[in-house]
Design a protein around this motif. Structure first.
Motif, PDB file in Angstrom:
ATOM      1  N   PHE A   1     -14.878   7.400  -4.884  1.00 27.11           N
ATOM      2  CA  PHE A   1     -14.796   5.945  -4.704  1.00 27.11           C
ATOM      3  C   PHE A   1     -13.390   5.542  -4.250  1.00 27.11           C
ATOM      4  O   PHE A   1     -13.222   4.787  -3.293  1.00 27.11           O
ATOM      5  CB  PHE A   1     -15.162   5.251  -6.015  1.00 27.11           C
ATOM      6  CG  PHE A   1     -14.826   3.788  -6.045  1.00 27.11           C
ATOM      7  CD1 PHE A   1     -15.413   2.912  -5.151  1.00 27.11           C
ATOM      8  CD2 PHE A   1     -13.920   3.298  -6.968  1.00 27.11           C
ATOM      9  CE1 PHE A   1     -15.107   1.570  -5.175  1.00 27.11           C
ATOM     10  CE2 PHE A   1     -13.606   1.951  -6.984  1.00 27.11           C
ATOM     11  CZ  PHE A   1     -14.200   1.082  -6.090  1.00 27.11           C
TER      12      PHE A   1
ATOM     13  N   GLN B   1       0.808  -1.212   0.000  1.00 24.20           N
ATOM     14  CA  GLN B   1       0.000   0.000   0.000  1.00 24.20           C
ATOM     15  C   GLN B   1       0.840   1.260   0.000  1.00 24.20           C
ATOM     16  O   GLN B   1       0.349   2.325  -0.307  1.00 24.20           O
ATOM     17  CB  GLN B   1      -0.942   0.026   1.201  1.00 24.20           C
ATOM     18  CG  GLN B   1      -2.335  -0.387   0.816  1.00 24.20           C
ATOM     19  CD  GLN B   1      -2.494  -1.878   0.942  1.00 24.20           C
ATOM     20  OE1 GLN B   1      -2.287  -2.434   1.990  1.00 24.20           O
ATOM     21  NE2 GLN B   1      -2.840  -2.543  -0.132  1.00 24.20           N
TER      22      GLN B   1
ATOM     23  N   ARG C   1     -12.831   6.450  -0.654  1.00 28.46           N
ATOM     24  CA  ARG C   1     -13.461   5.549   0.320  1.00 28.46           C
ATOM     25  C   ARG C   1     -12.763   4.203   0.368  1.00 28.46           C
ATOM     26  O   ARG C   1     -12.640   3.584   1.420  1.00 28.46           O
ATOM     27  CB  ARG C   1     -14.938   5.370  -0.025  1.00 28.46           C
ATOM     28  CG  ARG C   1     -15.716   6.651   0.151  1.00 28.46           C
ATOM     29  CD  ARG C   1     -17.132   6.501  -0.305  1.00 28.46           C
ATOM     30  NE  ARG C   1     -17.864   5.547   0.506  1.00 28.46           N
ATOM     31  CZ  ARG C   1     -19.090   5.129   0.228  1.00 28.46           C
ATOM     32  NH1 ARG C   1     -19.696   5.585  -0.854  1.00 28.46           N
ATOM     33  NH2 ARG C   1     -19.704   4.272   0.999  1.00 28.46           N
ATOM     34  N   LEU C   2     -12.303   3.772  -0.800  1.00 35.34           N
ATOM     35  CA  LEU C   2     -11.614   2.477  -0.864  1.00 35.34           C
ATOM     36  C   LEU C   2     -10.319   2.507  -0.056  1.00 35.34           C
ATOM     37  O   LEU C   2      -9.950   1.550   0.598  1.00 35.34           O
ATOM     38  CB  LEU C   2     -11.316   2.167  -2.332  1.00 35.34           C
ATOM     39  CG  LEU C   2     -11.066   0.731  -2.715  1.00 35.34           C
ATOM     40  CD1 LEU C   2     -12.256  -0.128  -2.356  1.00 35.34           C
ATOM     41  CD2 LEU C   2     -10.786   0.632  -4.207  1.00 35.34           C
ATOM     42  N   TYR C   3      -9.619   3.636  -0.115  1.00 35.68           N
ATOM     43  CA  TYR C   3      -8.333   3.748   0.571  1.00 35.68           C
ATOM     44  C   TYR C   3      -8.470   4.402   1.940  1.00 35.68           C
ATOM     45  O   TYR C   3      -7.473   4.709   2.571  1.00 35.68           O
ATOM     46  CB  TYR C   3      -7.350   4.539  -0.286  1.00 35.68           C
ATOM     47  CG  TYR C   3      -6.795   3.748  -1.449  1.00 35.68           C
ATOM     48  CD1 TYR C   3      -5.534   3.143  -1.364  1.00 35.68           C
ATOM     49  CD2 TYR C   3      -7.520   3.576  -2.612  1.00 35.68           C
ATOM     50  CE1 TYR C   3      -5.033   2.401  -2.414  1.00 35.68           C
ATOM     51  CE2 TYR C   3      -7.020   2.839  -3.672  1.00 35.68           C
ATOM     52  CZ  TYR C   3      -5.782   2.255  -3.571  1.00 35.68           C
ATOM     53  OH  TYR C   3      -5.272   1.525  -4.600  1.00 35.68           O
ATOM     54  N   SER C   4      -9.705   4.663   2.356  1.00 40.73           N
ATOM     55  CA  SER C   4      -9.966   5.364   3.618  1.00 40.73           C
ATOM     56  C   SER C   4      -9.070   6.596   3.737  1.00 40.73           C
ATOM     57  O   SER C   4      -8.417   6.820   4.746  1.00 40.73           O
ATOM     58  CB  SER C   4      -9.725   4.465   4.829  1.00 40.73           C
ATOM     59  OG  SER C   4     -10.209   3.186   4.595  1.00 40.73           O
TER      60      SER C   4
END
Lengths: 235, 340
Positions: free
Chosen positions: B93, B70, B96-99
């Motif tokens: 999106f 990551q 949100r996926l990676y906060s």
């Protein structure tokens, strides 16, 4: 492995927006509903034809849409991005399946309602629908892993479509061709048998065998999908 | 956090894709690797963890590479965006996926797509969609950014935005690795440039770039050729163009029917000078008149073959393994030069 609801929800929302703008795939929703309305109005309501429609809804929604969703991710190179993100495999496939699950449940219920199917025992029928949805979604995922594009996905789904929706008439010709007896164990045929028993007033205990066969199919396809997924993604 | 290559080498079957090299990318550093497509693909594979190096390892300092993928962010050549989503939805999106905690609005501002934020990605031009991809990468906020052919086919506006973003990243102490097959791109985006091939990793210094860069395509008019520095290139004629070659590029020169031909990487180009004139000009560069009608670049000679007492050949180290004749009188001269 901790599944993050937030990420799964993000994938679900993204897929929902993407799906609702993809008319090639989303118009499929209308097909079973439209047919059911037609059958219902013309008064064809033997349990076989009602379940042919319900099975059609399962294949068209759960299998076909799931298959297309995954194939498109592969075609557009977006699956790689998802896999590199912090989202785990369970979250990616979970988020996708969630959308298909909601759509399937919705369409199946509407189809059943419009084709004038009123089950004698709703809880038993719902349990069977629930299990079947998982089976068809897993099958869609499996096919999605094999197809590289949406075009391929819509062709690969054809044989499945033939087996699982038209296969509902299998019991009618079984006496002429004894070899087709194996086909009786398909989850769609089992679903019809279960429904027939329910109509005759059966409860949970009487249909355990049918439920068990559907469950076995579901578990089998799940495991197969898992193995194929790992194989495909390692390459 | 820094990305390190520790004596990484890659071979496929028997051929070496790139030989062992060490490289580390520290925070605030921009490094470009100039290489062929094959090498680039292999490097990407290694960074993604799809393949493993034949020897050595790629790691992020302190930890094993696979555990913290990551902290790397990739800008792939093919953009991988959901084309039915709008720019804003796509970035949201990713966020949100990676906060991620970065503001979507700010990121859209950086890539200058504010006016198009509600547009679907499939309606954007290639350069604009590339900018959306960059915005998604910024939202991910990795420690090391990997750019695969980042500015290929971009319009000027997008290139400028891209370069500004890179400058910003440097200020924020992020590492950047640019993989490219285009020397110009490598020079403009990075402070440190390396060439990676089967002979390993070579640093390319920006100030003497003119020597490193291939000049085959470089055609210049006569006015431009008047230069105050010592001029060492050999002009040849191709159709109506004058093409200039570095002496070191030349494998050998052959004279045939009164015309001299430069042989470079298996191709031959007619030169404007006679063999005698060329010999005079090229002597300082380690060329040698090995035959009445041949001049050879001694740097490229691999073998000297003695057929009989009076006939010799030189085998070159080029692709075709060309052999050129070496006359008897010149053999003595060559031996003298070699100190035999």
């Amino acid at each position: 492995m901790i599944v993050s609801m937030k990420r799964m929800n993000a994938i679900l929302m993204k897929d929902f927006k993407d799906f609702s703008r993809n008319l090639y795939v989303s118009t499929v929703l209308i097909l079973p509903i439209g047919l059911a309305a037609l059958y219902g109005r013309t008064g064809v309501n033997s349990i076989e034809s009602q379940f042919m429609l319900i099975n059609l809804a399962f294949v068209m929604i759960a299998t076909f849409i799931q298959c297309c969703l995954i194939a498109e991710e592969k075609e557009k190179n977006t699956l790689r991005g998802l896999m590199l993100s912090p989202a785990s495999t369970a979250e990616i496939l979970g988020g996708k399946s969630l959308l298909t699950f909601i759509l399937t449940m919705f369409v199946v219920v509407v189809t059943a309602y419009l084709s004038d199917y009123r089950p004698a025992n709703i809880s038993v029928i719902f349990t069977a629908f629930f299990l079947s949805t998982f089976f068809y979604i897993a099958l869609g995922t499996l096919l999605g892993l094999f197809s590289k594009s949406v075009l391929e996905a819509s062709i690969i789904v054809m044989p499945v479509f033939a087996i699982f929706s038209l296969g509902s008439f299998l019991p009618m010709i079984i006496d002429q061709y004894p070899i087709l007896k194996i086909g009786m164990y398909l989850p769609n045929v089992q679903l019809i048998e279960l429904a027939t028993k329910v109509e005759a007033g059966a409860g949970f205990v009487d249909v355990l065998l049918e439920l068990f066969i559907i469950l076995a199919w579901t578990i089998f396809i799940f495991l197969l999908t898992r193995i194929i997924y790992q194989k495909k993604m390692v390459d | 956090m820094s990305l390190q290559f520790i004596s990484v080498e890659k071979r496929i079957h028997d051929s070496i894709i790139f030989s062992s090299f060490n490289l580390s990318i520290h925070p605030g550093q921009g490094v470009a690797i100039y290489s062929s497509v094959n090498v680039r693909e292999q490097l990407m594979g290694l960074l993604l963890g799809d393949t493993t190096p034949s020897s050595g390892e790629v790691k992020i300092v302190g930890d094993q590479y696979t555990e913290c993928k990551q902290s790397l962010g990739f800008l792939f050549l093919d953009n991988g965006l959901y084309e039915r989503l709008t720019i804003e939805e796509m970035i949201n999106f990713t966020k949100r996926l990676y906060s991620s905690t970065l503001s979507v609005d700010e990121v859209i501002g950086i890539v200058q797509l504010r006016s198009k934020r509600k547009m679907k990605i499939k309606k954007l031009s290639y350069s604009e969609s590339k900018r959306v991809q960059l915005a998604c990468l910024l939202v991910q906020n990795p420690d090391v950014y990997i750019f695969e052919e980042a500015d290929q086919n971009l319009d000027l506006e997008s290139k400028r935005i891209f370069l500004t973003v890179l400058q910003e990243l440097k200020k924020k102490e992020k590492g950047a690795l640019v993989l490219t097959g285009n020397m110009e791109s490598a020079v403009t985006v990075a402070d440190q440039i390396f060439r990676l091939d089967e002979n390993g990793l070579h640093a390319i210094h920006t100030h003497d770039m003119s020597e490193e860069q291939p000049t085959i395509d470089e055609t210049i008019t006569l006015e431009e050729s008047i230069q105050p520095v010592r001029f060492e290139k050999i002009p040849t004629k191709v159709n109506d163009k004058i093409v200039l070659f570095d002496p070191t590029e030349i494998d050998y020169i052959e004279s045939s029917e009164g015309q001299s031909f430069l042989h470079i990487k298996g191709e031959s180009f007619p030169a404007n000078f006679t063999l005698n004139e060329l010999e005079g000009r090229l002597l300082p560069f380690g060329f040698f008149r090995c035959h009445r009608s041949y001049i050879v670049n001694l740097q490229k000679v691999r073998e000297v073959i003695t057929w009989t007492r009076n006939s010799y050949s030189l085998v070159l180290d080029d692709k075709e393994k060309s052999t050129i004749p070496l006359s008897k009188t010149k053999m003595a001269e060559l031996k003298e030069m070699l100190g035999l």
